[in-house]
Design a protein around this motif. Sequence first.
Motif, PDB file in Angstrom:
ATOM      1  N   ASP A   1       0.824  -1.216   0.000  1.00 61.59           N
ATOM      2  CA  ASP A   1       0.000   0.000   0.000  1.00 61.59           C
ATOM      3  C   ASP A   1       0.858   1.266   0.000  1.00 61.59           C
ATOM      4  O   ASP A   1       0.343   2.361  -0.221  1.00 61.59           O
ATOM      5  CB  ASP A   1      -0.914   0.037   1.226  1.00 61.59           C
ATOM      6  N   TYR A   2       2.169   1.080   0.255  1.00 65.89           N
ATOM      7  CA  TYR A   2       3.079   2.224   0.319  1.00 65.89           C
ATOM      8  C   TYR A   2       4.276   2.000  -0.609  1.00 65.89           C
ATOM      9  O   TYR A   2       4.807   0.896  -0.706  1.00 65.89           O
ATOM     10  CB  TYR A   2       3.585   2.430   1.752  1.00 65.89           C
ATOM     11  N   ARG A   3       4.676   3.064  -1.261  1.00 55.29           N
ATOM     12  CA  ARG A   3       5.875   3.005  -2.090  1.00 55.29           C
ATOM     13  C   ARG A   3       7.097   3.086  -1.190  1.00 55.29           C
ATOM     14  O   ARG A   3       6.995   3.402  -0.015  1.00 55.29           O
ATOM     15  CB  ARG A   3       5.863   4.150  -3.110  1.00 55.29           C
TER      16      ARG A   3
ATOM     17  N   LYS B   1       1.858   6.919   0.256  1.00 58.19           N
ATOM     18  CA  LYS B   1       0.801   5.918   0.079  1.00 58.19           C
ATOM     19  C   LYS B   1       0.462   5.791  -1.407  1.00 58.19           C
ATOM     20  O   LYS B   1       0.304   6.789  -2.111  1.00 58.19           O
ATOM     21  CB  LYS B   1      -0.445   6.297   0.885  1.00 58.19           C
ATOM     22  N   GLY B   2       0.363   4.573  -1.871  1.00 57.39           N
ATOM     23  CA  GLY B   2       0.084   4.303  -3.279  1.00 57.39           C
ATOM     24  C   GLY B   2       0.545   2.906  -3.624  1.00 57.39           C
ATOM     25  O   GLY B   2       1.180   2.228  -2.807  1.00 57.39           O
TER      26      GLY B   2
END
Length: 350
Positions: free
Chosen positions: A284-286, A291-292
Amino acid sequence: MIKGDTNAIEVIIQEYQKNDIPWFIGYSGGKDSSSMLSLVFRAFMKINKFHKDVTVMYCDTGVENPIVTDYVYETFEKLKKECLIHKIPLKFKILKPKLNDRFFVKVIGRGYPTPTNIFRWCTDKLRINPVKQLIEKDDKAIILLGIRNTESEQRDRTIEKHKTSNEYYLKQNGSSNKLIFSPIINHTLEDVWLTLRYADLPKSIDFATIRDIYQDAESECPVYRETKGSSCGNSRFGCWTCTVVRKDKSMGNLIENGYSELKELYEFRNWISEFRDNEKYRCDYRRNGIKGLGPITLEGREIILMKLLTAERISGLNLISDEEIKRIYELWEIDKCNEKYVEKTSFKIN
């Protein structure tokens, strides 16, 4: 000898004798680079005195089509012997990406999604950089590539943008000391096949094998960047893991033509092109903490490795090296111990 070959051989002799700038020949095993190498060999048969280095280089990305890789390695060994017989001072160099840049180390070790048109990280890491590291050692260099006019609209635009006063030379993007020289730039596709079909030398370049492997391929991946942003995304013959193209026609055609050992590789490639987009197995986190849609999770990476090892066992082909597997496990441990590595919201790997 076809007229185009006679002209190309004369140009090769003339350009070789013009200066002391070292030559590097980009070779992929495909029809264009094989045709060019054949012409260079035949041109050198007419030269009595050699005054500079000429290196034939092949970049083994680690995920090349195994049929092609085996052919190139065998061809290089035969060419070395043939060069000794005819006293032609060609050097042969197999290049490989750095361990951390290799495809499966990136995908399975670091969790990179496989390449797409939007995130096409593969060409530089796997092909361009290893070649640049060799060539950049010289202040000046001339890179011989099998580039042709009318091969594609994209290629024609590249040639037009980077052409010089000499029709056989192109400017190298970002380097005034490195020039691209293509003796077959005016060859048609028919000329290329005729060159391979009727050339007496070198005997090591096998027309029948090239025809069988490449007859359905539209083009080959580059070994040196011809223009900023260009890549092998539109090619139909390169890495067997390529997920930039929607469908790997060349691999499918080879399987239909009898190379059944490639079936497992073809299925793995199709499977991973879908698996990379499964959000269940994406963080859910790069890695920068934003967040992405982030890297493939550790669980997802383990699934990919198991799937790959199964494909390796069933196909009987060597698909990943021991040093790559070792590095993958090391990278997994690094992520497990990294406080900044977060897979899912409010969830940290232990």
